[in-house]
Design a protein around this motif. Structure first.
Motif, PDB file in Angstrom:
ATOM      1  N   THR A  91      -9.944   6.705   5.053  1.00 41.24           N
ATOM      2  CA  THR A  91      -9.442   5.353   4.846  1.00 41.24           C
ATOM      3  C   THR A  91      -9.646   4.981   3.389  1.00 41.24           C
ATOM      4  OG1 THR A  91      -9.525   3.085   5.709  1.00 41.24           O
ATOM      5  CG2 THR A  91     -11.633   4.191   5.364  1.00 41.24           C
ATOM      6  N   THR A 141      -8.039   1.760   0.340  1.00 44.38           N
ATOM      7  CA  THR A 141      -6.882   1.282  -0.405  1.00 44.38           C
ATOM      8  C   THR A 141      -6.685   2.186  -1.610  1.00 44.38           C
ATOM      9  OG1 THR A 141      -8.182  -0.170  -1.850  1.00 44.38           O
ATOM     10  CG2 THR A 141      -7.441  -1.091   0.266  1.00 44.38           C
ATOM     11  N   ILE A 174     -12.511  -1.057   2.286  1.00 45.47           N
ATOM     12  CA  ILE A 174     -11.743  -1.637   3.394  1.00 45.47           C
ATOM     13  C   ILE A 174     -12.704  -2.303   4.379  1.00 45.47           C
ATOM     14  CG2 ILE A 174      -9.798  -0.064   3.206  1.00 45.47           C
ATOM     15  CD1 ILE A 174     -12.605   0.547   5.719  1.00 45.47           C
ATOM     16  N   SER A 211       0.830  -1.208   0.000  1.00 47.13           N
ATOM     17  CA  SER A 211       0.000   0.000   0.000  1.00 47.13           C
ATOM     18  C   SER A 211       0.867   1.260   0.000  1.00 47.13           C
ATOM     19  CB  SER A 211      -0.947   0.003   1.202  1.00 47.13           C
ATOM     20  OG  SER A 211      -0.276   0.345   2.397  1.00 47.13           O
ATOM     21  N   ASN A 223     -17.815   1.655   0.609  1.00 50.07           N
ATOM     22  CA  ASN A 223     -18.092   1.570   2.050  1.00 50.07           C
ATOM     23  C   ASN A 223     -19.155   2.569   2.505  1.00 50.07           C
ATOM     24  OD1 ASN A 223     -14.694   0.929   2.314  1.00 50.07           O
ATOM     25  ND2 ASN A 223     -16.188  -0.483   3.190  1.00 50.07           N
ATOM     26  N   SER A 263      -5.231  -0.443   4.064  1.00 51.06           N
ATOM     27  CA  SER A 263      -6.270   0.588   4.074  1.00 51.06           C
ATOM     28  C   SER A 263      -5.779   2.016   4.259  1.00 51.06           C
ATOM     29  CB  SER A 263      -7.317   0.279   5.157  1.00 51.06           C
ATOM     30  OG  SER A 263      -6.740   0.337   6.447  1.00 51.06           O
TER      31      SER A 263
END
Length: 362
Positions: free
Chosen positions: A282, A284, A294, A121, A318, A255
């Motif tokens: 948050t 990715t 995430i 990441s 999300n 994340s």
């Protein structure tokens, strides 16, 4: 003994017995709770989280906090009392143990996997940030891992640069598997590679690696599918025009990618992305700047709110879960790409918050 006293004593003893039984009774569940948040623009342990050398940097202000989730370890067995308490608490979530640790994954395996995802990441965050700023990054496809006892063992090595497969140039890691699976198991496939040592020496000298070799490997049959494999995992290695270090220990998973990218952009550009505001988030991020979903979003929202955040950059996928239980005082901002995030930060900075893309529970 009066009947009322005897009844109360019996009830108390029963309650104590039930509590003892609950403590002793192990259940197959794990707990998730809000973890610490870290300002990517700030310091931790006296050192800047983001350290950039070889390129001009600019003063930053405010917060761009990455968020985390605490989870009970793979080897920890919750008891019934802990599980019930977790189910009743608003700031934690109790989930089946296999949700966090599928297929009997051990603590060591989970830690190693999280560390690898965190490292990847960071690389993607650097690439996405520099690409967004128009700063060239050199990328190449490499052998990430070689599976033990596979046809490739001893022939290919981690770090080898893959230039072509059967004479067809390789540009993305997924190209390797596509070209290998054109063969039937038992057929030969030819890799054109620059050995890892040669590539490392060239990079150290600041030169492009030269001196490719052709390596022929006889393919094998995949364990559960009738397709050809050689037993490697291809990945991407990047060469950056200057040094970017992310100094953060005891954190795992992918994340934090979005927040690292934004922190890097803020340090490399004049002005201040946050306008002094406290923003958390948050998500990715891939090399092209796309923001991905995430786990543990609701725990991260609680952690961000408790740390003082006013706005939370939320991956589009999300949004529904986040909007269904948003802590008071926290504004959700929907993002799909790093460019979305930059535009939203501009709106926050200029006070145009009514135009922010919001999350919906519907």
């Amino acid at each position: 003994m009066p009947r009322r006293t005897a009844t109360m004593l019996a009830s108390t003893l029963i309650l104590i017995a039930l509590l003892c039984a609950g403590v002793l009774m192990k259940v197959p569940y794990s707990e998730m709770s809000p973890g610490p948040t870290v300002n990517t623009l700030g310091k931790i342990g006296g050192e800047p989280v983001l350290q950039i050398s070889g390129h001009k940097t600019y003063k930053t202000s405010g917060n761009l906090n990455m968020t985390t989730v605490r989870v009970t370890g793979a080897d920890y067995n919750m008891n019934l009392v802990e599980a019930v308490y977790g189910w009743l608490a608003h700031d934690s979530v109790v989930v089946p143990h296999d949700t966090l640790y599928p297929n009997g994954k051990t603590e060591q395996q989970s830690t190693q996997e999280n560390a690898e995802e965190f490292s990847q990441s960071q690389e993607s965050a650097k690439v996405a940030a520099l690409t967004e700023l128009g700063i060239p990054v050199t990328s190449r496809v490499v052998v990430s891992t070689v599976i033990k006892d596979s046809p490739a063992q001893g022939k290919l090595h981690a770090g080898d640069v893959i230039k072509a497969v059967d004479g067809t140039a390789v540009r993305q890691p997924e190209d390797v598997a596509k070209l290998v699976t054109k063969h039937k198991p038992g057929e030969n496939v030819t890799f054109t590679v620059i050995p890892a040592k040669t590539a490392a020496a060239a990079e150290k000298a600041g030169k492009a690696p030269q001196g490719s070799e052709k390596i022929t490997i006889t393919t094998a049959k995949a364990a559960k599918e009738n397709r050809a494999i050689v037993g490697i995992q291809a990945g991407t290695d990047h060469t950056f025009p200057f040094r970017i270090d992310i100094k953060l220990a005891d954190v795992g998973g992918p994340s934090a990618g979005l927040m690292f990218s934004l922190g890097i952009i803020d340090k490399l550009t004049p002005g201040q992305l946050t306008g002094g505001k406290f923003i958390a988030g948050t998500g990715t991020i891939d090399d092209r700047g796309k923001v991905g979903p995430i786990g543990g979003i609701n725990m991260k929202l609680v952690g961000a709110r408790d740390a003082g955040a006013r706005y939370f950059l939320t991956p589009d996928d999300n949004c529904r879960a986040a909007a269904s239980d948003t802590p008071s005082g926290l504004t959700l901002v929907k993002v799909k790409t790093i460019d979305d995030a930059k535009k939203s930060l501009e709106k926050i900075r200029t006070g145009d918050t009514a135009a922010l893309p919001s999350c919906s529970a519907g």
